[in-house]
Design a protein around this motif. Structure first.
Motif, mmCIF file in Angstrom:
data_model
loop_
_atom_site.group_PDB
_atom_site.id
_atom_site.type_symbol
_atom_site.label_atom_id
_atom_site.label_comp_id
_atom_site.label_asym_id
_atom_site.label_seq_id
_atom_site.Cartn_x
_atom_site.Cartn_y
_atom_site.Cartn_z
ATOM 1 N N CYS A 140 0.911 -1.155 -0.087
ATOM 2 C CA CYS A 140 0.077 0.162 -0.103
ATOM 3 C C CYS A 140 0.817 1.223 0.163
ATOM 4 O O CYS A 140 0.481 2.380 0.331
ATOM 5 C CB CYS A 140 -0.944 0.036 1.112
ATOM 6 N N GLN B 92 -7.533 -2.003 5.316
ATOM 7 C CA GLN B 92 -8.677 -1.463 4.474
ATOM 8 C C GLN B 92 -8.400 -1.855 2.982
ATOM 9 O O GLN B 92 -9.309 -2.222 2.426
ATOM 10 C CB GLN B 92 -8.900 0.249 4.256
ATOM 11 N N THR B 93 -7.033 -1.533 2.607
ATOM 12 C CA THR B 93 -6.865 -1.961 1.111
ATOM 13 C C THR B 93 -6.976 -3.336 0.867
ATOM 14 O O THR B 93 -7.544 -3.860 -0.188
ATOM 15 C CB THR B 93 -5.487 -1.352 0.911
ATOM 16 N N ASN B 94 -6.565 -4.113 1.879
ATOM 17 C CA ASN B 94 -6.681 -5.487 1.656
ATOM 18 C C ASN B 94 -7.933 -6.131 2.056
ATOM 19 O O ASN B 94 -8.077 -7.404 2.026
ATOM 20 C CB ASN B 94 -5.594 -6.475 2.281
ATOM 21 N N GLU C 156 -0.763 4.597 -1.411
ATOM 22 C CA GLU C 156 -1.699 5.210 -0.440
ATOM 23 C C GLU C 156 -0.898 5.864 0.626
ATOM 24 O O GLU C 156 -1.402 6.900 1.192
ATOM 25 C CB GLU C 156 -2.682 4.091 0.165
ATOM 26 N N GLU D 202 -3.426 -0.522 5.107
ATOM 27 C CA GLU D 202 -3.230 -1.830 4.790
ATOM 28 C C GLU D 202 -4.415 -2.811 5.226
ATOM 29 O O GLU D 202 -4.732 -3.478 4.139
ATOM 30 C CB GLU D 202 -2.021 -2.283 5.801
#
Lengths: 262, 262
Positions: B170, B258-260, B173, B256
């Motif tokens: 990430c 949220q993105t995953n 971001e 991390e």
């Protein structure tokens, strides 16, 4: 009174020493920091006072010269005719505030649009790269040697972090093609890496005071300078500026054209 | 014979001075550069000779210690039990070769998996950050002060350029959320920025010798250290390593997750 470039260089090197003393002294007390357009675009009391210092020196030395400067103490310049000075009192203000290092103070003089002399000082390291077409380029007292004309895959490229992240100027493709890329957060510090032969180029979108000194010194060394479309820079406006070895410059222009489908 | 951490620190500082002299002398003659896995992963005669120098010193001082090192003169270590040394003779070999600057020489000693003492030296600047849990952390002779617990939006983050470009961990971001990001091309130089309080964190995927010294010193200062999933580092393998202020660490873990989609 008209100074030779050599006399001018010697004179401005004294200004830089004085400016450096003032900056180091100002760093002993808390900085007054304000935001300009956003939290990443800062100005401090030091940017302002150092710019005023340079403006006074220039107006005393060359009363007919025009001044293009970051913090507004210069002139509204609409032409590159005659003598035009560029002042960036603190280049890399975010580094200045956050790191207390890795920032520069920079000046350049152009005459009828052509470089006469320029100066980039790494204030903390007390290193200044200076010179011009009739003098050559020096790091402190030492003449900088001719760069190797290496291509992208054979060297490090320095880029603007913000422009890379927002995918401008094909920077991701260019960074991927290069041997490696670096982000330093100061145009002056980035140009110093290129002029010293530590990087093969620097690419960013910048205001005239950010690039005028680096472009003047790079031209003198025979490096290629243009905007991202390959055209000559209009020194009065913001530009997407490419400064690099001629080989890397060709490759950067090719990547740019391919990506934009020209 | 058993040295106190203070005696050990003094002893290794002498090794570093000797190593620095050897590196600077070796830079006076052409380097022998070879590729390891690719053109961006280099080893030089200097990496090898400096690692051998440290291995000999350690074997003489602590014959029962195990050594994890970059160039293969150490041991095959399968456990963190007892005394384990980490050696990175030249960290940032690409900078060493291309820039002749912005590289580090680094060592760390762990005992039963916990840091005892570590050393990161910026060879060209002749600055070494060193210390450990019983000593505190020093830059040369000066104790480093406690960091400010700033969040991502209030500070600079240092990241791996290659990992950012390939959109790992990430990093785009995280870099976008931070006040700014920097890429220096050397783990040692990056950790120095964090330890000095110039950056709020450093994120990269690295081998044990790349991160063991920085993690030891960061832990001592109270910075947060983990892999990108928030788990403790397994010091025997490559890890995606996050070292940052506790506030920034929380935010990085949130981005991390949220993105995953966890």
């Amino acid at each position: 009174m008209s100074l030779t470039p050599k006399q001018l260089d010697a004179c401005v090197l004294v200004w830089l020493d004085e400016a450096r003393e003032q900056i180091l002294n100002a760093m002993q007390i808390p900085l007054q920091v304000s935001e300009k357009t956003n939290a990443r675009d800062l100005v401090t009391n030091v940017d302002r006072s150092i710019e005023q210092f340079y403006v006074q020196k220039i107006q005393h030395l060359m009363p007919n010269a025009h001044i293009i400067s970051e913090e507004g103490y210069g002139d509204h310049v609409e032409s590159m005719d005659g003598d035009v000075w560029f002042i960036d009192p603190i280049d890399g203000t975010l580094n200045f505030v956050e790191q207390r290092a890795e920032f520069a103070t920079m000046l350049a003089l152009y005459h009828d649009g052509e470089p006469v002399c320029a100066w980039i000082m790494d204030v903390i390291q007390n290193e200044v790269i200076h010179g011009g077409p009739t003098l050559g380029v020096f790091e402190n007292e030492q003449r900088l040697s001719k760069f190797e004309n290496r291509g992208l895959a054979a060297g490090l490229i320095v880029v603007s972090g913000a422009r890379l992240l927002s995918n401008q100027m094909c920077l991701p493709e260019i960074a991927q093609t290069a041997l490696g890329f670096r982000v330093y957060g100061s145009a002056g510090i980035s140009y110093m890496h290129v002029l010293q032969g530590r990087a093969i180029g620097y690419i960013s979108k910048m205001k005239p005071w950010d690039y005028a000194p680096g472009v003047a010194l790079a031209k003198t060394l025979g490096l290629s300078t243009s905007n991202i479309d390959g055209n000559a820079l209009n020194m009065l406006i913001s530009n997407s500026v490419v400064v690099s070895t001629p080989s890397a410059h060709e490759e950067i222009m090719r990547i740019e054209k391919q990506t934009n489908g020209v």
